[in-house]
Write an enzyme that holds these catalytic residues in place. Structure first.
Site, mmCIF file in Angstrom:
data_model
loop_
_atom_site.group_PDB
_atom_site.id
_atom_site.type_symbol
_atom_site.label_atom_id
_atom_site.label_comp_id
_atom_site.label_asym_id
_atom_site.label_seq_id
_atom_site.Cartn_x
_atom_site.Cartn_y
_atom_site.Cartn_z
ATOM 1 N N HIS A 54 0.877 -1.190 0.000
ATOM 2 C CA HIS A 54 0.000 0.000 0.000
ATOM 3 C C HIS A 54 0.908 1.232 0.000
ATOM 4 O O HIS A 54 2.034 1.191 0.502
ATOM 5 C CB HIS A 54 -0.834 -0.048 1.279
ATOM 6 C CG HIS A 54 -1.873 1.008 1.415
ATOM 7 N ND1 HIS A 54 -1.577 2.294 1.802
ATOM 8 C CD2 HIS A 54 -3.214 0.967 1.247
ATOM 9 C CE1 HIS A 54 -2.705 2.993 1.868
ATOM 10 N NE2 HIS A 54 -3.710 2.219 1.528
ATOM 11 N N ASP B 115 3.425 -4.446 7.651
ATOM 12 C CA ASP B 115 2.192 -3.669 7.575
ATOM 13 C C ASP B 115 1.039 -4.637 7.845
ATOM 14 O O ASP B 115 0.674 -5.439 6.981
ATOM 15 C CB ASP B 115 2.079 -3.037 6.178
ATOM 16 C CG ASP B 115 0.767 -2.288 5.989
ATOM 17 O OD1 ASP B 115 -0.115 -2.384 6.865
ATOM 18 O OD2 ASP B 115 0.630 -1.620 4.947
ATOM 19 N N GLN C 182 -4.278 -4.998 7.100
ATOM 20 C CA GLN C 182 -5.340 -5.912 6.660
ATOM 21 C C GLN C 182 -5.304 -7.202 7.456
ATOM 22 O O GLN C 182 -6.339 -7.681 7.916
ATOM 23 C CB GLN C 182 -5.197 -6.226 5.161
ATOM 24 C CG GLN C 182 -5.361 -5.026 4.245
ATOM 25 C CD GLN C 182 -6.786 -4.499 4.166
ATOM 26 O OE1 GLN C 182 -7.754 -5.193 4.485
ATOM 27 N NE2 GLN C 182 -6.926 -3.253 3.755
ATOM 28 N N LYS D 147 -10.083 -0.110 10.554
ATOM 29 C CA LYS D 147 -10.355 -1.373 9.841
ATOM 30 C C LYS D 147 -10.654 -2.495 10.835
ATOM 31 O O LYS D 147 -11.191 -3.530 10.465
ATOM 32 C CB LYS D 147 -9.149 -1.758 8.986
ATOM 33 C CG LYS D 147 -8.865 -0.779 7.847
ATOM 34 C CD LYS D 147 -7.786 -1.314 6.939
ATOM 35 C CE LYS D 147 -7.008 -0.249 6.224
ATOM 36 N NZ LYS D 147 -7.696 0.404 5.129
ATOM 37 N N CYS E 240 -4.751 2.569 -3.607
ATOM 38 C CA CYS E 240 -3.481 3.041 -3.017
ATOM 39 C C CYS E 240 -2.370 2.015 -3.238
ATOM 40 O O CYS E 240 -1.565 1.748 -2.341
ATOM 41 C CB CYS E 240 -3.617 3.326 -1.528
ATOM 42 S SG CYS E 240 -4.736 4.662 -1.154
HETATM 43 N N1 PLP Z 1 -1.649 -0.581 4.515
HETATM 44 C C1 PLP Z 1 -2.638 -1.326 4.006
HETATM 45 C C2 PLP Z 1 -2.351 -2.713 3.524
HETATM 46 C C3 PLP Z 1 -3.919 -0.783 3.921
HETATM 47 O O1 PLP Z 1 -4.907 -1.508 3.388
HETATM 48 C C4 PLP Z 1 -4.153 0.538 4.388
HETATM 49 C C5 PLP Z 1 -5.484 1.167 4.282
HETATM 50 O O2 PLP Z 1 -6.144 1.083 3.277
HETATM 51 C C6 PLP Z 1 -3.082 1.249 4.936
HETATM 52 C C7 PLP Z 1 -1.852 0.662 4.972
HETATM 53 C C8 PLP Z 1 -3.243 2.647 5.441
HETATM 54 O O3 PLP Z 1 -4.041 2.681 6.573
HETATM 55 P P1 PLP Z 1 -4.532 4.099 7.147
HETATM 56 O O4 PLP Z 1 -5.066 4.867 5.975
HETATM 57 O O5 PLP Z 1 -5.590 3.724 8.115
HETATM 58 O O6 PLP Z 1 -3.371 4.751 7.782
#
Ligand code: PLP
Length: 406
Positions: free
Chosen positions: A122, A199, A202, A225, A364
């Site tokens: 992401h 990360d 998910q 999430k 993203c």
């Molecule tokens: N990493 C992953 C795999 C994600 O799916 C997301 C959110 O869509 C993020 C990072 C970023 O999370 P946040 O926007 O809550 O900081």
């Protein structure tokens, strides 16, 4: 017994209609809905228990501090961290990874040093490293995923060279649903003396996570999430790494003493938490994680495996639908395009007319989109309250969309 009907009743929004149809919420990968216990906790915190934390000696400040700090212990239990001092509150994964970039990586990395990352990250796990590339000549080394969307741990380890200072990988792709064997990556990286950031945005939503068993140095999660409030989150940071970090944001709470010519820092984790935090958000996150632990993350995972298998089989019957990612480890996240000219946004608009919420776009994850050779996709991402009937509703709506665009 996992009773999805009973669980759905915990989420008031699921009873509403959208465009005259029962809501079918399949955008959990973007953000999840909140159970009543979280909504109640937020309301109670603001209506009965609110004050600033860590600062007051009065009743309400102590009460708010106690509730807020109790979330740290809940997160530590949820992730099986050895100590709650290894849990740093953040506003979400984006802040957590930026914290590591600014506070751990920036002061340590020299021009030519390398960060290894996968092509399915992401942007939150890409852009903070691009800052270091732009500002201090750090090199980003990309590891590809294979045709099924799997990331081979050995390929990640093979990318580690003498100049590698960090591996940054997702535990679960937000586009393909692939679950990565991060424990194998951490084992190999540790043997090579390289820290690993995972990360977990998910993965932590869909399966039990044990940061000690994984052996990672950093593990970022995002509260919204995890069925908690937006603006809540945390990052697990192993003690040894905390000791190597300089502070990130400066201000109240993160200091011990401030003088005209000198300043000293509070102990971690407070050293990395400046200013008034998301008090009520984190209180709500604690309640959400307790809700998940009461359900049992293994039970959530088992329920979602049933949904994944059912959705995979039903979507496979649509021979004009191209599902991205066929990993054996795939979770219940399906990104797809339709044959023909229909844009993902048009498909999602048709689904929306039937009350079905999905996401459309690049999610993203532009490097992954380029790797897949597509400009956008629709994504149906399932959560703990979804049902096989909702899969059927998705399939019927896709059939309608296909007829319209055929
Ligand atoms: N990493 C992953 C795999 C994600 O799916 C997301 C959110 O869509 C993020 C990072 C970023 O999370 P946040 O926007 O809550 O900081």
């Amino acid at each position: 017994m996992y009773d999805v009907t009973k669980i759905r009743a915990d989420f008031p929004i699921l009873a509403r209609e959208v465009n005259g149809k029962p809501l079918v919420y399949l955008d959990n990968g973007a953000s999840a809905q909140k159970p009543q216990v979280v909504i109640d906790a937020v309301t109670r915190a603001y209506s009965q228990e609110y004050a600033n934390v860590h600062r007051g000696l009065h009743y309400l400040s102590n009460l708010a501090t106690e509730k807020y700090e109790s979330t740290r212990g809940i997160i530590a239990r949820f992730l099986n961290a050895a100590s709650e001092d290894e849990i740093v509150f953040t506003s979400g994964t984006t802040e957590g990874i930026n914290l590591v970039s600014y506070a751990w990586a920036a002061p340590r990395l020299e021009p030519g040093d390398e960060i290894v990352l996968s092509v399915m990250e992401h942007h939150a796990n890409i852009v903070p490293w691009h800052f270091l590339r732009e500002r201090q000549g750090v090199v980003l080394k990309w590891v590809e995923v294979d045709g099924k969307g799997d990331l081979d741990p050995q390929a990640v380890l093979d990318a580690i060279g003498p100049k590698t200072k960090l591996v940054a990988v997702t535990h679960m792709s937000n586009v393909l649903g692939t679950v990565v064997d991060v424990a194998a990556i951490c084992r190999g990286a540790r043997e090579r003396g390289v820290p690993v950031l995972v990360d977990g945005s998910q993965a932590a939503v869909h399966m039990p996570v044990d940061v000690q068993a994984i052996g990672c140095d950093f593990y970022a999660v995002t509260g919204h999430k995890l069925y908690g409030p937006s603006g809540s989150g945390a990052i697990f940071i192993r003690r040894e790494r905390q000791a190597e970090m300089r502070p990130f944001l400066g201000g109240g709470d993160m200091i011990r003493e401030v003088g005209r010519d000198a300043v000293t820092w509070n102990d971690p984790p407070m050293k990395f938490e400046a200013g008034t935090p998301g008090i009520v958000q984190q209180i709500g996150l604690g309640v959400a994680l307790q809700y998940l632990m009461d359900l049992g993350m293994a039970n959530v995972a088992a329920h979602e495996r049933v949904l994944r298998d059912y959705a995979r089989d039903r979507l496979a019957g649509l021979n004009w639908l191209n599902v991205q990612g066929t990993s054996e480890t795939k979770g219940a996240i399906f990104s797809f395009t339709l044959d023909g000219a229909a844009h993902a946004h048009d498909i999602s608009t048709i689904l929306d007319k039937r009350g079905i919420a999905v996401r459309a776009g690049t999610h993203c994850a532009m490097p992954l989109m380029a790797h897949l050779g597509i400009s956008a996709s629709c994504r149906a991402s399932f959560g703990l309250y979804n049902t096989t009937e909702e899969v059927d509703a998705l399939v019927s709506a896709l059939e309608l969309a296909h007829e319209l665009f055929a």
